[in-house]
Every structure is written in structure tokens, then in C-alpha cells.
Scaffold this active site. Structure first.
Site, PDB file in Angstrom:
ATOM      1  N   ALA A  81       0.854  -1.191   0.000  1.00 56.52           N
ATOM      2  CA  ALA A  81       0.000   0.000   0.000  1.00 56.52           C
ATOM      3  C   ALA A  81       0.886   1.235   0.000  1.00 56.52           C
ATOM      4  O   ALA A  81       1.685   1.429   0.915  1.00 56.52           O
ATOM      5  CB  ALA A  81      -0.914   0.005   1.217  1.00 56.52           C
ATOM      6  N   HIS A  89       7.468  11.657  -3.193  1.00 52.59           N
ATOM      7  CA  HIS A  89       7.892  10.288  -2.917  1.00 52.59           C
ATOM      8  C   HIS A  89       6.897   9.263  -3.461  1.00 52.59           C
ATOM      9  O   HIS A  89       7.287   8.263  -4.069  1.00 52.59           O
ATOM     10  CB  HIS A  89       8.065  10.122  -1.400  1.00 52.59           C
ATOM     11  CG  HIS A  89       8.621   8.809  -1.001  1.00 52.59           C
ATOM     12  ND1 HIS A  89       7.860   7.825  -0.416  1.00 52.59           N
ATOM     13  CD2 HIS A  89       9.881   8.306  -1.105  1.00 52.59           C
ATOM     14  CE1 HIS A  89       8.620   6.778  -0.171  1.00 52.59           C
ATOM     15  NE2 HIS A  89       9.844   7.037  -0.579  1.00 52.59           N
TER      16      HIS A  89
END
Length: 157
Positions: A81, A89
Site C-alpha cells: 500500500a 515520494h
């Protein structure tokens, strides 16, 4: 009429690798549970399933490559996830993980399934890990079973 090639959803006799990221484990553990549920409901024996834990999603492609290189698996299920934060990022991780998983699959001629949630919020991830939007770990495992069987059927065709 064209020849139609399809495969079933029996996991019996097939070997599956599951790679799960520990980062966001409150989500990934639900995905793993869903994948294991799908595999066992479809006939996979516990001894035919290997679960490998890695630190985060970015490490999944390398682990998948090493797992594929063993030649022991009919399909590999990648679960993780990645949730958008305040920086870039998220974009870099999502792009490289998806490319990496695809490369492993193509390089090894092996179903390496993308079960990485890429969501805008924790709420979206929770929804896809067993609440409103189903369990994507379960869905990814079903796709892995079908693709493993399809590879067998295509090898015989």
C-alpha cells in the site's frame, strides 16, 4: 469463430509466492488475509503458499525477481500500500514498483501480479483492503490463479 482460450480458478497443485510490504501493515495484513483466503478457497494447500515479507513496496520487485529465479512458483502475488503524502515520494515509488513488477513478469514469463494499492488517502486504502471496495488482495490472488492456469493451458496449446 475464433479459438477462445480460458483458464479456470482452481489453485490445486499450483505453487504461489506472496510478497507483502510491512510498511502500512495495517493495510497490507488485510490484503494478505484476502489473498490467503482466495488461494485456500480455490484449493491451494498451505504447503504450496510461501509468504515473504519485505520492508516496503519499493523492495517488492527485487524480492519478486529472486522468487521468480527459483523456478518454484506458478505465480507471484505482490501486495502493498502506497498512500500519497505531502511530497513527490509517492509518485516515484508507484512508478518504479509498477515497472519493476512488470519487468519481472515479462523477463521470467511468469504471472507476477500487481496488488499494490496506490491511493490518495488512508481511507481509500482501507476501503480497498476489505471494506467498501472489496479486498484487492483477494482479487489479485484470483487473477494469479487464473493466470497460472492460463500459462499451463497455453503451454499445452
Amino acid at each position: 469463430m475464433p479459438q477462445i482460450i480460458e483458464a479456470g480458478l482452481s489453485a490445486q497443485g499450483k505453487k504461489f509466492g506472496i510478497i507483502a510490504a510491512r510498511f502500512n501493515d495495517f493495510i497490507t495484513e488485510r490484503l494478505v488475509g484476502g489473498a490467503l483466503d482466495a488461494l485456500t478457497r480455490s484449493g491451494a494447500a498451505d504447503g504450496d503458499i510461501t509468504l515473504l515479507k519485505v520492508p516496503g513496496a519499493f523492495e517488492i520487485p527485487l524480492a519478486a525477481k529472486k522468487m521468480a529465479m527459483t523456478g518454484k512458483f506458478d505465480a507471484i502475488i505482490c501486495l502493498g500500500a502506497v498512500i500519497r503524502g505531502a511530497t513527490n515520494h509517492y509518485d516515484y515509488v508507484c512508478a518504479e514498483v509498477s515497472k519493476g513488477i512488470a519487468c519481472v513478469s515479462l523477463d521470467h514469463g511468469l504471472p507476477v501480479m500487481f496488488g499494490i494499492l496506490t491511493t490518495e488517502s488512508i481511507e481509500q486504502a482501507i476501503e480497498r483492503a476489505g471494506t467498501k471496495a472489496g479486498n484487492k488482495g483477494f482479487d489479485t490472488a484470483l487473477a494469479a490463479i487464473e493466470m497460472a492456469n492460463l500459462m499451463t493451458v497455453m503451454g499445452e496449446a
